[in-house]
Design an enzyme around this catalytic site. Sequence first.
Site, PDB file in Angstrom:
ATOM      1  N   ALA A 185      52.095  38.014  23.899  1.00  0.00           N
ATOM      2  CA  ALA A 185      51.690  36.885  23.065  1.00  0.00           C
ATOM      3  C   ALA A 185      52.049  35.571  23.746  1.00  0.00           C
ATOM      4  CB  ALA A 185      52.361  36.989  21.693  1.00  0.00           C
ATOM      5  N   GLN A 226      48.295  40.157  38.789  1.00  0.00           N
ATOM      6  CA  GLN A 226      47.754  41.485  38.475  1.00  0.00           C
ATOM      7  C   GLN A 226      46.867  41.439  37.242  1.00  0.00           C
ATOM      8  OE1 GLN A 226      49.874  45.110  39.468  1.00  0.00           O
ATOM      9  NE2 GLN A 226      49.918  45.662  37.310  1.00  0.00           N
ATOM     10  N   GLU A 227      47.225  40.619  36.260  1.00  0.00           N
ATOM     11  CA  GLU A 227      46.394  40.499  35.062  1.00  0.00           C
ATOM     12  C   GLU A 227      44.989  40.022  35.418  1.00  0.00           C
ATOM     13  OE1 GLU A 227      46.274  38.203  30.716  1.00  0.00           O
ATOM     14  OE2 GLU A 227      48.058  38.066  31.984  1.00  0.00           O
ATOM     15  N   HIS A 232      15.055  44.028  30.129  1.00  0.00           N
ATOM     16  CA  HIS A 232      14.850  45.010  29.068  1.00  0.00           C
ATOM     17  C   HIS A 232      13.831  44.519  28.040  1.00  0.00           C
ATOM     18  CE1 HIS A 232      18.394  47.253  30.460  1.00  0.00           C
ATOM     19  NE2 HIS A 232      18.086  48.188  29.590  1.00  0.00           N
TER      20      HIS A 232
END
Length: 381
Positions: free
Chosen positions: A124, A243-244, A340
């Site tokens: 948090a 790393q995040e 699409h």
Amino acid sequence: MKHHYLTEDHSIFRQALRKFLQKEAYPFYDEWEKNRMVPRAFWTKMGEQGFLCPDLDEVYGGSGVDWGFSVIINEELERVGSGLIGIGLHSDIVVPYISEYGSEEQKKKWLPACTSGKMITAIAMTEPDTGSDLAGIKTTAKLEGDHYVVNGQKTFITNGIHGDLVIVACKTDTTINPPHKGISLLAIERDAPGFSRGRKLDKVGLHCQDTAELIFEDCKVPKDNLIGEEGKGFQYLMNKLQQERLIVAIAAQTASEEMFSLTMDYVKSRQAFGRPIGEFQNTQFKMAEMATDIEMGRVFLDGLIAEHMDGKDVVTKVSMAKYKLTEMARQIATECMQLHGGYGYMEEYQIARRYRDIPVASIYAGTNEIMKVIIAKNLGL
């Protein structure tokens, strides 16, 4: 593609994980999206199979393997759906704060439950009035005897509802200058007095991800739950953001590859004017452009992962990858939906979900604007 940081053991592991996900995730993912929640039972099944925190030492319940196994897990979960990002956040973003900065007592207390899936973690940082300006957080933690008393509110918290252990960035010193030196990290457990959940947030995408508000009102936290040292929280966060952000880049690259594959199948089968739309030059050019971007992104990303696994400082490159690959994914989502046609706007087609899920990747883990600031600064500007 054979990535140079992967071995035959990694390949066997990927096959086992894919088999597991084919049974336990793919058939239920649409249901999880409708329910706006990944069930806790899936977490425990992941833990039972060794798919949570595999790089932790065996003494804590991990497998003691290299980070390449975590890369595989994050890639394969993203192939199922972006809403499973909470698992990567648990294993590769939150748990490392405990394994690297936590005391031996904290590791023994929490890590085995993290690897088994019995304990789900969250981190948090973000507050209603504080996003990228982390030094400006207002949540406070005042030491009173053998407890901290925490007051404040956090928002946009991944795993916010399921979270049993939340690493909370808070101010233990509100007078120090510069302000970031007053930030510390506290591990707050689910049953802490004064800790409650606010709203489970209704998002544009990532519907099965339990993102929530967290509220701390005179919340009592044992001082033994301090992660590392007081005043070093900001330093710890900066060390782990590399790393995040790499995890976010991996997910973006994988999502781009998945969207391209979905669209390739579609343009080969969809008929217009008596022939597959893949035979039209505009379609071919669009597919060629996307294939080139994806290939170049993968080469850069794989080299970056290898450097990270070697322990190199790759902050600048990680910032580049996070910025560029999330922007690429967002562009590819738009192009693939367009190819699409009307069906791309229908919920029954996966590209519609991907189109909703992708944009937030350029916002969390540090906005792409912040990534550019970091890159520019490290260039000497």
